[in-house]
Design a protein around this motif. Structure first.
Motif, PDB file in Angstrom:
ATOM      1  N   SER A 166      -7.258 -12.603  38.385  1.00 11.52           N
ATOM      2  CA  SER A 166      -5.921 -12.461  37.788  1.00 11.52           C
ATOM      3  C   SER A 166      -5.069 -13.682  38.101  1.00 11.52           C
ATOM      4  N   LYS A 169      -5.923 -16.317  35.701  1.00 15.12           N
ATOM      5  CA  LYS A 169      -5.364 -16.031  34.379  1.00 15.12           C
ATOM      6  C   LYS A 169      -3.873 -16.364  34.343  1.00 15.12           C
ATOM      7  N   GLY A 390      -9.700  -4.805  34.098  1.00 21.09           N
ATOM      8  CA  GLY A 390      -9.698  -5.480  32.816  1.00 21.09           C
ATOM      9  C   GLY A 390      -8.810  -4.800  31.789  1.00 21.09           C
ATOM     10  N   PRO A 391      -8.716  -5.382  30.588  1.00 27.13           N
ATOM     11  CA  PRO A 391      -7.898  -4.786  29.531  1.00 27.13           C
ATOM     12  C   PRO A 391      -8.309  -3.345  29.252  1.00 27.13           C
ATOM     13  N   THR A 395      -4.993  -3.879  35.117  1.00 28.22           N
ATOM     14  CA  THR A 395      -4.860  -5.330  34.962  1.00 28.22           C
ATOM     15  C   THR A 395      -3.980  -5.971  36.023  1.00 28.22           C
ATOM     16  N   PRO A 411       0.494  -9.768  31.936  1.00 25.91           N
ATOM     17  CA  PRO A 411      -0.168 -10.470  30.835  1.00 25.91           C
ATOM     18  C   PRO A 411       0.806 -10.704  29.674  1.00 25.91           C
ATOM     19  N   GLY A 416      -4.873 -16.196  27.127  1.00 27.13           N
ATOM     20  CA  GLY A 416      -6.115 -15.674  27.665  1.00 27.13           C
ATOM     21  C   GLY A 416      -7.127 -15.423  26.566  1.00 27.13           C
ATOM     22  N   TRP A 420      -7.664 -10.073  26.802  1.00 31.44           N
ATOM     23  CA  TRP A 420      -6.414 -10.289  27.555  1.00 31.44           C
ATOM     24  C   TRP A 420      -5.299 -10.786  26.638  1.00 31.44           C
TER      25      TRP A 420
END
Length: 444
Positions: A166, A169, A390-391, A395, A411, A416, A420
């Motif tokens: 994360s 990201k 994850g999505p 998250t 997010p 991404g 994402w």
């Protein structure tokens, strides 16, 4: 006179025969849950508030249905001093189980203490919900010795490998925004700074290996104590490497020191990573506003809706405590998961409940809680009994201090890949590049 005394004795015996069974039945119709955490610190306090909020809601709605009866939930508060002493934490867990005799246990925060706490709970075959320690090695014990450790389940956070994923990201989003808004074409330089604790070791190692693969240059690594009260030396050395981004990993009070002193030095670099102290409502005041523009991975953000439960939960904790919920307040979700599996199994037997927990799909305050399953499809860094990441699952949220307000900024839709880029939580706002960074690079 003798007849009157005899009559009184008979009446008293009859009353006791009515009262005692009634009291015993009431006492028996209770599910006991131990909440074990560092209660003198915010992390433990939020273990407790999350659990008490859920207890009050569940009990007010009638309790837990089990074998034709309604059971009320009783909480046992255990201050284990785990931040300061793994030895105290171990003794506290032993005492909690042998003296208070809970049906379930939840809590834990500091990895070094959760390891021995885990072993004590497993010795007594108590289901223990980990609500604070990230370290994958805790969950890996379920894989290496399933029969012993199968009673250990994660609620929050996802493990350190997913935490640092994360982070990458978030870094990617910030790097893309800096490149676009500031016209940067050069390779971005990143300084890594992390507290010297077990959970951070793997994250530092991963960052050193991964950031160059993302096209970034690592300028150095600094490892202060998690309780350091002065990091000026580290920050001065970091500034000398001229980084575009500082990548922190802090769970301890050093996060306040870091934010305050970084602001005082006015280092023209974006700060993006994990600063647990910066998740707190009081961080702005604690740093005297010097922590402005720091971005930290978080679990919740005010006004950001991950699920239908997020905002009511957030507002409930804030109303009760005056604080934003720490991730350890996810004991709230653990309480409802207990209710769900007990009612489905119609049992409190741990061995009966474990298979149901392994298959749980529970929409909680921070996302959909599902566990990785034993088998060939679960590969590192995923781990059995760890929450899926994850999505569409869990998250996390990236939050940034923006002029006194902690905003959700990640997010962010459009950033991404692999799903994402499609996440669009209501309440997310744009990330803001600090004026110091803008002034340094915009002029080029």
């Amino acid at each position: 006179m003798k007849n009157r005394v005899l009559l009184m004795v008979i009446i008293s015996a009859l009353l006791l025969s009515i009262i005692i069974p009634a009291c015993t039945a009431t006492k028996a119709d209770v599910i006991k849950i131990g909440v074990s955490g560092p209660m003198k610190f915010l992390e433990g306090q939020h273990h407790w508030i999350g659990a008490t909020m859920a207890r009050d809601e569940i009990n007010a709605a009638g309790g837990v249905s089990l074998n034709g009866k309604k059971y009320q939930i009783e909480l046992i508060k255990s201050d284990n001093n785990e931040i300061l002493s793994p030895t105290d934490a171990t003794a506290s867990m032993e005492r909690l189980i042998t003296v208070d005799k809970p049906d379930f246990i939840m809590g834990g925060f500091r990895t070094e203490s959760v390891f021995p706490m885990q072993d004590v709970a497993m010795k007594y075959k108590k289901i223990f919900f980990n609500c604070g320690a990230a370290t994958r090695a805790l969950q890996a014990k379920v894989e290496t010795d399933y029969d012993k450790y199968k009673y250990f389940f994660k609620i929050t956070p996802y493990n350190e490998y997913f935490l640092v994923t994360s982070d990458y990201k978030m870094l990617g989003m910030v790097a893309a925004k800096m490149a676009k808004d500031l016209g940067l074409k050069e390779k971005l330089r990143v300084a890594i700074v992390a507290e010297k604790l077990t959970w951070a070791d793997a994250m530092v190692k991963s960052a050193q290996e991964t950031l160059p693969k993302l096209g970034m240059e690592v300028t150095g690594v600094w490892r202060p104590s998690d309780t350091a009260t002065d990091v000026n030396a580290e920050l001065t050395a970091i500034a000398a490497t001229n980084p575009h981004i500082i990548f922190p990993t802090f769970s301890g009070p050093v996060g306040v020191t870091f934010g305050k002193q970084a602001g005082e030095l006015q280092i023209p670099a974006a700060i993006v990573g994990i600063v647990v102290e910066a998740q707190k409502k009081g961080y702005w005041e604690a740093t005297g506003g010097k922590g402005n523009y720091i971005m930290t991975l978080n679990t919740y953000a005010k006004g950001v809706k991950i699920t239908d439960k997020t905002i009511p939960f957030f507002e409930g904790v804030e109303k009760a405590t005056g604080e934003y919920p720490a991730y350890t307040a996810a004991t709230y979700d653990a309480m409802y998961i207990i209710k769900e599996v007990v009612e489905k199994a119609q049992s409190l037997d741990p061995d009966t409940l474990v298979p149901l927990l392994e298959k749980i799909e529970y929409t909680g305050s921070a996302g959909l809680i599902k566990y990785y399953q034993a088998g060939p499809d679960t590969k590192a860094p995923a781990c059995v009994h760890d929450i899926q990441y994850g999505p569409g699952l869990v998250t996390g949220i990236g939050t940034q201090w923006q002029d006194g307000q902690l905003k959700g900024v990640w997010p962010a839709k459009g950033y991404g890949s692999g799903g994402w880029e499609n996440i669009d939580y209501p309440g997310i706002v744009p990330y803001v590049i600090s004026p110091a960074v803008v002034n340094k690079y915009k002029a080029k």
